[in-house]
Design a protein around this motif. Structure first.
Motif, PDB file in Angstrom:
ATOM      1  N   PRO A 115       0.810  -1.228   0.000  1.00  0.00           N
ATOM      2  CA  PRO A 115       0.000   0.000   0.000  1.00  0.00           C
ATOM      3  C   PRO A 115       0.839   1.272   0.000  1.00  0.00           C
ATOM      4  CG  PRO A 115      -0.937  -1.596   1.516  1.00  0.00           C
ATOM      5  CD  PRO A 115       0.355  -2.169   1.058  1.00  0.00           C
ATOM      6  N   ASP A 116       1.973   1.246   0.690  1.00  0.00           N
ATOM      7  CA  ASP A 116       2.870   2.411   0.759  1.00  0.00           C
ATOM      8  C   ASP A 116       3.410   2.761  -0.624  1.00  0.00           C
ATOM      9  OD1 ASP A 116       4.896   4.229   1.159  1.00  0.00           O
ATOM     10  OD2 ASP A 116       5.943   3.097   2.713  1.00  0.00           O
ATOM     11  N   SER A 117       4.058   1.803  -1.265  1.00  0.00           N
ATOM     12  CA  SER A 117       4.687   2.076  -2.565  1.00  0.00           C
ATOM     13  C   SER A 117       3.647   2.364  -3.648  1.00  0.00           C
ATOM     14  CB  SER A 117       5.567   0.896  -2.987  1.00  0.00           C
ATOM     15  OG  SER A 117       4.780  -0.283  -3.118  1.00  0.00           O
ATOM     16  N   PHE A 118       2.519   1.663  -3.587  1.00  0.00           N
ATOM     17  CA  PHE A 118       1.484   1.865  -4.601  1.00  0.00           C
ATOM     18  C   PHE A 118       0.873   3.265  -4.483  1.00  0.00           C
ATOM     19  CE2 PHE A 118      -2.657   1.326  -6.653  1.00  0.00           C
ATOM     20  CZ  PHE A 118      -2.301   0.634  -7.806  1.00  0.00           C
ATOM     21  N   ALA A 119       0.684   3.736  -3.254  1.00  0.00           N
ATOM     22  CA  ALA A 119       0.118   5.070  -3.042  1.00  0.00           C
ATOM     23  C   ALA A 119       1.061   6.149  -3.547  1.00  0.00           C
ATOM     24  CB  ALA A 119      -0.183   5.283  -1.557  1.00  0.00           C
ATOM     25  N   ARG A 120       2.381   5.911  -3.436  1.00  0.00           N
ATOM     26  CA  ARG A 120       3.358   6.905  -3.901  1.00  0.00           C
ATOM     27  C   ARG A 120       3.372   7.014  -5.429  1.00  0.00           C
ATOM     28  NH1 ARG A 120       9.055   5.711  -1.246  1.00  0.00           N
ATOM     29  NH2 ARG A 120       8.118   3.767  -0.523  1.00  0.00           N
TER      30      ARG A 120
END
Length: 659
Positions: A344-349
């Protein structure tokens, strides 16, 4: 100390439904609101909030009170803390008198732990922003993650210096006790007496409660030290229980309730990154396996959970373990996974807010579809593995409390897996029957234990219950109708023309509290229940000093114990709303229709009960002391029996008037 003027202003301004609405999802129920209890595990709402009376009552746990007592019960605030919280919420300036040294000493231990934890949060955040080491290491890390200054400030992110005892030295120099630093888990003391910081050399993630109180910390190490854990959490303490806490819940609660959905992720940075991207209804289990307590925390705000997990196999497997727990709580669950290599972290960025929302909406699958798509790849056309997969799906369905939902999911599973519904229903029935059998065994064991207690010699419970209920009714009448005026009939003995003594009816108007007070004084009756007796005295004094009964004003002056009793009585009528009698064509008669009759019957019933008790005591005294004058005793008992008959006749006359 906070001034009385400030406290009065807080009570006048704060709205109980608004404050509790930040913690519990409330739905309109007539003139009140109802929701799931935040104090117990339940699926049917028994938590009531009355905007008119500005009080709340939890019928499952028995708790109740004003807006302040809710914060004291739910957030474990002290009274001053609850006032401060409300003042901050409603932008009320707090006026204070000087706090004495004695008052500081009397602060309880739990409050001291909160103070230490709050100091640590401020210290770590200040170290991150205002020291060379903090900016070079901690701030650089957060900036690399893409966190803005606003996000860093909002989540109170910080940095603990690499020095062994930098934080502990600072805390001790500010007057914080080493004992509390150890109990909250910030400082570790070795056997030789030396102490060091638990989170040395880590970036810090403060963990907050639903109300925003700092409970503990998560710390991430930034070096490649393989001996040290990558993430380290605060240990269990009196204020931090990781199985009952969700990271980000304070910042997410309003968005969760508003959007009626909660996104559940694994880590701190997942929460922060999604929040910064505009997805604010997101929380994390803080690196621990999902627990029932954490699910119930979400359940207070919404019935819908969407689990977001990494695209790797371990993350997907973790999602399956949590699904059954969520279903058991009667909640709706969807699962959304990300492409391989993304979390979720990398995808949101990588994605804009619109793309992120669209992806979540399009890829969130119902748990049945998710399990099927995930496990079918593992089955790989192997009939044995496919059978195990189907059985696994039915096990999940069996956890759902709602029978209609269970049947719908059975139909969906039959369609997806190309198998007959009847086979699935039979399997489901076996699983449910197994659960029922196990529950039955447990119930029998509990029943046996109950029978042992039940068969022990008991004090006359009937007598205790009667006087308890009558005294409780007297308080109820004072609270609900004390300042109302009503007509009361008195029957006075007068001589007629023939010289015979006859009863003559005389109607007088009293305020209800005056009538109750005079009636009890007439017989020199005192309430037997000690708490009821204290509340009765308080109420009579309040009515003598105030023209109108103001619930909020009255509750302000009560102790938490008395406040709970008073709220329980005030909300007893609201309990009927939980039964939805009208839908069953049952209409409950309200007491306000005949206040005079209700008051008179209750007082006479109490007098009648007390006379019965006196007669029994007199008869008992003769058995205990046979030398008692028998004739005198008979005369007294006969007199009391006559009075009892007179009271019984009075009740009959009162009822006949209102029929």
């Amino acid at each position: 100390m906070i001034t009385r003027e400030t406290i009065d202003k807080v009570f006048e301004t704060a709205r109980v439904e608004e404050v509790i609405g930040d913690f519990v999802q409330l739905k309109r129920a007539g003139s009140n609101f109802k929701g799931l209890s935040p104090f117990s595990d339940e699926r049917s709402p028994s938590f009531m909030v009355s905007p008119v009376k500005q009080i709340w009552k939890d019928f499952s746990s028995g708790k109740g009170g004003s807006v302040v007592t809710f914060l004291m019960e739910h957030e474990h605030f002290t009274y001053p803390e609850a006032i401060r919280y409300l003042a901050k919420k409603y932008n009320i300036e707090i006026e204070e008198t000087e706090v004495s040294q004695e008052d500081r000493i009397e602060a309880n231990e739990k409050e001291s732990l909160y103070l230490v934890s709050e100091f640590a949060k401020t210290y770590f955040h200040d170290t991150l922003l205002n020291t060379e080491e903090g900016k070079a290491i901690g701030l650089s890390y957060f900036k690399e993650r893409g966190f803005t200054n606003e996000t860093i400030a909002k989540f109170g992110l910080g940095y603990s210096p690499e020095t062994w005892d930098a934080f502990t030295k600072e805390a001790l120099s500010k007057g914080y006790q080493l004992d509390y630093l150890e109990k909250v888990g910030l400082t570790i003391t070795r056997e030789d007496g030396k102490h060091f910081d638990r989170f040395k050399g880590r970036v810090m993630f403060p963990i907050q409660s639903l109300s925003g109180r700092n409970l503990g910390f998560g710390g991430r190490i930034l070096t490649n030290d393989k001996k040290a854990a990558k993430y380290l959490n605060s240990p269990e303490s009196d204020i931090y229980h990781k199985s009952k806490v969700l990271y980000g819940i304070f910042h997410a609660k309003q968005a969760i309730a508003k959007q009626n959905n909660c996104y559940l992720v694994e880590g701190y940075t997942d929460v922060i990154q999604l929040h910064q991207a505009g997805i604010e209804n997101v929380v994390a289990s803080s690196g621990t396996a999902l627990t029932p307590d954490q699910i119930r925390l979400i359940n207070r705000l919404t019935k819908n959970i969407t689990v977001l997990f990494d695209g790797d196999a371990a993350g997907l497997r973790a999602s399956i373990r949590g699904i059954d727990l969520i279903l058991e709580e009667g909640m709706n669950v969807k699962v959304c996974s990300f492409p391989d290599g993304d979390d979720p972290d990398s995808f949101a960025r990588k994605n804009s807010y619109d793309d992120l929302v669209q992806y979540l909406e399009n890829n969130a699958k119902d748990f049945i579809q998710f399990k099927a798509s995930l496990l079918m790849n593992e089955a790989n056309n192997d009939p044995i593995k496919k059978a195990d997969l189907i059985r696994d799906m039915v096990v999940s369905i069996s956890k759902i409390p709602d029978r209609i939902k269970r049947e719908i999911y059975i139909q969906e599973t039959a369609r997806i897996m190309d198998i007959s519904e009847q086979v699935l229903l039979n399997t489901l029935a076996q699983l449910v029957q197994k659960d029922i059998t196990e529950a039955g065994k447990k119930q029998k064991q509990e029943q046996k234990a109950f029978e042992v207690v039940k068969n022990e010699p008991q004090v006359s419970q009937e007598r205790v219950n009667i006087i308890y209920e009558l005294e409780r009714k007297i308080l109820e009448m004072l609270l609900l109708y004390g300042s109302q005026e009503a007509d009361f009939d008195d029957y006075i003995l007068k001589a007629n023309e023939e010289g015979e003594m006859v009863e003559e009816k005389e109607t007088n108007t009293y305020k209800v509290f005056q009538r109750i007070y005079l009636s009890l004084q007439e017989d020199e009756v005192e309430l037997a229940h000690p708490t009821f007796k204290e509340i009765y005295s308080d109420l009579i004094q309040y009515y003598n000093q105030n023209e109108v009964f103001n619930v909020e004003h009255y509750l302000m002056q009560l102790s938490p114990e008395h406040s709970q009793v008073v709220t329980d009585i005030l909300m007893s009528e609201e309990r009927e709303l939980l039964h939805n009698w009208e839908t069953k064509h049952i209409y409950v008669k309200t007491k306000t229709q005949n206040v005079g009759q209700y008051v008179s019957e209750t007082i006479i019933s109490l007098r009648e009960y007390l006379i019965n008790k006196l007669i029994q005591d007199l008869m008992g005294s003769f058995q205990a002391e046979p030398e008692t004058d028998l004739e005198e005793l008979k005369t007294m008992i006969n007199d009391y029996n006559k009075l009892k008959v007179s009271l019984t006749n009075k009740i009959g006359r009162i009822r006949s008037i209102y029929l």
